[in-house]
Scaffold this motif. Structure first.
Motif, PDB file in Angstrom:
ATOM      1  N   GLU A   1       0.838  -1.207   0.000  1.00 42.05           N
ATOM      2  CA  GLU A   1       0.000   0.000   0.000  1.00 42.05           C
ATOM      3  C   GLU A   1       0.872   1.255   0.000  1.00 42.05           C
ATOM      4  O   GLU A   1       0.582   2.219  -0.712  1.00 42.05           O
ATOM      5  CB  GLU A   1      -0.927   0.004   1.209  1.00 42.05           C
ATOM      6  N   ALA A   2       1.947   1.258   0.774  1.00 43.33           N
ATOM      7  CA  ALA A   2       2.878   2.397   0.793  1.00 43.33           C
ATOM      8  C   ALA A   2       3.542   2.554  -0.573  1.00 43.33           C
ATOM      9  O   ALA A   2       3.688   3.672  -1.076  1.00 43.33           O
ATOM     10  CB  ALA A   2       3.927   2.212   1.882  1.00 43.33           C
ATOM     11  N   GLU A   3       3.900   1.432  -1.176  1.00 39.64           N
ATOM     12  CA  GLU A   3       4.557   1.470  -2.487  1.00 39.64           C
ATOM     13  C   GLU A   3       3.629   2.022  -3.572  1.00 39.64           C
ATOM     14  O   GLU A   3       4.087   2.696  -4.495  1.00 39.64           O
ATOM     15  CB  GLU A   3       5.020   0.068  -2.871  1.00 39.64           C
ATOM     16  N   LYS A   4       2.337   1.743  -3.459  1.00 37.39           N
ATOM     17  CA  LYS A   4       1.374   2.290  -4.425  1.00 37.39           C
ATOM     18  C   LYS A   4       1.435   3.810  -4.431  1.00 37.39           C
ATOM     19  O   LYS A   4       1.204   4.435  -5.457  1.00 37.39           O
ATOM     20  CB  LYS A   4      -0.055   1.861  -4.073  1.00 37.39           C
ATOM     21  N   PHE A   5       1.721   4.381  -3.252  1.00 35.17           N
ATOM     22  CA  PHE A   5       1.785   5.836  -3.151  1.00 35.17           C
ATOM     23  C   PHE A   5       3.147   6.360  -3.611  1.00 35.17           C
ATOM     24  O   PHE A   5       3.217   7.224  -4.472  1.00 35.17           O
ATOM     25  CB  PHE A   5       1.491   6.288  -1.726  1.00 35.17           C
ATOM     26  N   ASP A   6       4.209   5.830  -3.028  1.00 33.05           N
ATOM     27  CA  ASP A   6       5.553   6.310  -3.364  1.00 33.05           C
ATOM     28  C   ASP A   6       6.594   5.399  -2.719  1.00 33.05           C
ATOM     29  O   ASP A   6       6.431   4.999  -1.567  1.00 33.05           O
ATOM     30  CB  ASP A   6       5.733   7.748  -2.854  1.00 33.05           C
ATOM     31  N   LEU A   7       7.651   5.114  -3.429  1.00 33.74           N
ATOM     32  CA  LEU A   7       8.714   4.251  -2.898  1.00 33.74           C
ATOM     33  C   LEU A   7       9.370   4.840  -1.657  1.00 33.74           C
ATOM     34  O   LEU A   7       9.836   4.104  -0.791  1.00 33.74           O
ATOM     35  CB  LEU A   7       9.768   3.971  -3.963  1.00 33.74           C
ATOM     36  N   ASN A   8       9.387   6.168  -1.547  1.00 35.53           N
ATOM     37  CA  ASN A   8       9.984   6.795  -0.357  1.00 35.53           C
ATOM     38  C   ASN A   8       9.157   6.535   0.891  1.00 35.53           C
ATOM     39  O   ASN A   8       9.702   6.458   1.989  1.00 35.53           O
ATOM     40  CB  ASN A   8      10.174   8.297  -0.577  1.00 35.53           C
ATOM     41  N   LEU A   9       7.852   6.377   0.727  1.00 35.44           N
ATOM     42  CA  LEU A   9       7.019   6.009   1.870  1.00 35.44           C
ATOM     43  C   LEU A   9       7.294   4.562   2.256  1.00 35.44           C
ATOM     44  O   LEU A   9       7.406   4.238   3.437  1.00 35.44           O
ATOM     45  CB  LEU A   9       5.536   6.222   1.548  1.00 35.44           C
ATOM     46  N   THR A  10       7.439   3.713   1.275  1.00 41.84           N
ATOM     47  CA  THR A  10       7.780   2.312   1.527  1.00 41.84           C
ATOM     48  C   THR A  10       9.085   2.210   2.304  1.00 41.84           C
ATOM     49  O   THR A  10       9.210   1.399   3.226  1.00 41.84           O
ATOM     50  CB  THR A  10       7.916   1.532   0.194  1.00 41.84           C
ATOM     51  N   LEU A  11      10.045   3.022   1.937  1.00 33.04           N
ATOM     52  CA  LEU A  11      11.348   3.035   2.596  1.00 33.04           C
ATOM     53  C   LEU A  11      11.206   3.294   4.100  1.00 33.04           C
ATOM     54  O   LEU A  11      11.890   2.649   4.909  1.00 33.04           O
ATOM     55  CB  LEU A  11      12.240   4.101   1.965  1.00 33.04           C
ATOM     56  N   GLN A  12      10.314   4.175   4.478  1.00 33.32           N
ATOM     57  CA  GLN A  12      10.122   4.487   5.899  1.00 33.32           C
ATOM     58  C   GLN A  12       9.688   3.254   6.698  1.00 33.32           C
ATOM     59  O   GLN A  12      10.182   3.007   7.794  1.00 33.32           O
ATOM     60  CB  GLN A  12       9.088   5.612   6.075  1.00 33.32           C
ATOM     61  N   PHE A  13       8.787   2.468   6.115  1.00 37.87           N
ATOM     62  CA  PHE A  13       8.336   1.259   6.801  1.00 37.87           C
ATOM     63  C   PHE A  13       9.402   0.167   6.756  1.00 37.87           C
ATOM     64  O   PHE A  13       9.539  -0.610   7.701  1.00 37.87           O
ATOM     65  CB  PHE A  13       7.015   0.761   6.203  1.00 37.87           C
ATOM     66  N   GLY A  14      10.153   0.117   5.680  1.00 36.03           N
ATOM     67  CA  GLY A  14      11.249  -0.843   5.596  1.00 36.03           C
ATOM     68  C   GLY A  14      12.296  -0.581   6.663  1.00 36.03           C
ATOM     69  O   GLY A  14      12.762  -1.509   7.342  1.00 36.03           O
ATOM     70  N   LEU A  15      12.644   0.676   6.847  1.00 38.91           N
ATOM     71  CA  LEU A  15      13.615   1.039   7.882  1.00 38.91           C
ATOM     72  C   LEU A  15      13.062   0.756   9.271  1.00 38.91           C
ATOM     73  O   LEU A  15      13.795   0.313  10.155  1.00 38.91           O
ATOM     74  CB  LEU A  15      13.992   2.514   7.756  1.00 38.91           C
ATOM     75  N   LEU A  16      11.775   0.978   9.445  1.00 35.90           N
ATOM     76  CA  LEU A  16      11.128   0.719  10.724  1.00 35.90           C
ATOM     77  C   LEU A  16      11.253  -0.750  11.126  1.00 35.90           C
ATOM     78  O   LEU A  16      11.437  -1.068  12.298  1.00 35.90           O
ATOM     79  CB  LEU A  16       9.646   1.105  10.637  1.00 35.90           C
ATOM     80  N   SER A  17      11.189  -1.637  10.155  1.00 35.22           N
ATOM     81  CA  SER A  17      11.214  -3.072  10.463  1.00 35.22           C
ATOM     82  C   SER A  17      12.479  -3.491  11.212  1.00 35.22           C
ATOM     83  O   SER A  17      12.444  -4.414  12.018  1.00 35.22           O
ATOM     84  CB  SER A  17      11.060  -3.901   9.189  1.00 35.22           C
TER      85      SER A  17
END
Length: 92
Positions: free
Chosen positions: A19-35
């Motif tokens: 869902e984050a990736e659908k919006f923007d890869l930079n948003l996805t990155l935030q959740f990836g780093l959070l993990s």
């Protein structure tokens, strides 16, 4: 040992990461780093909700930094965050 997004179930991965990736890869990155700061999937979901709530408080400068100078419209950013929260609620 820190977890990685590869450790998430498909359902959780789709609800948050895709869902984050659908919006923007930079948003996805935030959740990836959070993990990397999470001990398991349950912790990741909890911290994802906390992160989203923090992101709702971001001002335009914070969002600009997060998106490396290519800020989305705040309305669209908030819409994406609401959708991820909605997806998280469906996980329960």
């Amino acid at each position: 040992m820190p977890m990685d997004t590869d450790d998430l179930t498909d359902k959780t991965y789709k609800a948050i990461m895709i869902e984050a990736e659908k919006f923007d890869l930079n948003l996805t990155l935030q959740f990836g780093l959070l993990s990397y700061d999470c001990k398991d999937e349950k912790d990741f979901i909890k911290k994802s909700k906390q992160l989203i709530n923090e992101m709702f408080e971001y001002d335009e400068a914070d969002v600009d930094d997060m998106f490396f100078g290519e800020s989305p419209l705040m309305k669209e950013f908030h819409k994406a965050l609401h959708q991820i929260l909605k997806n998280i609620e469906k996980l329960k």
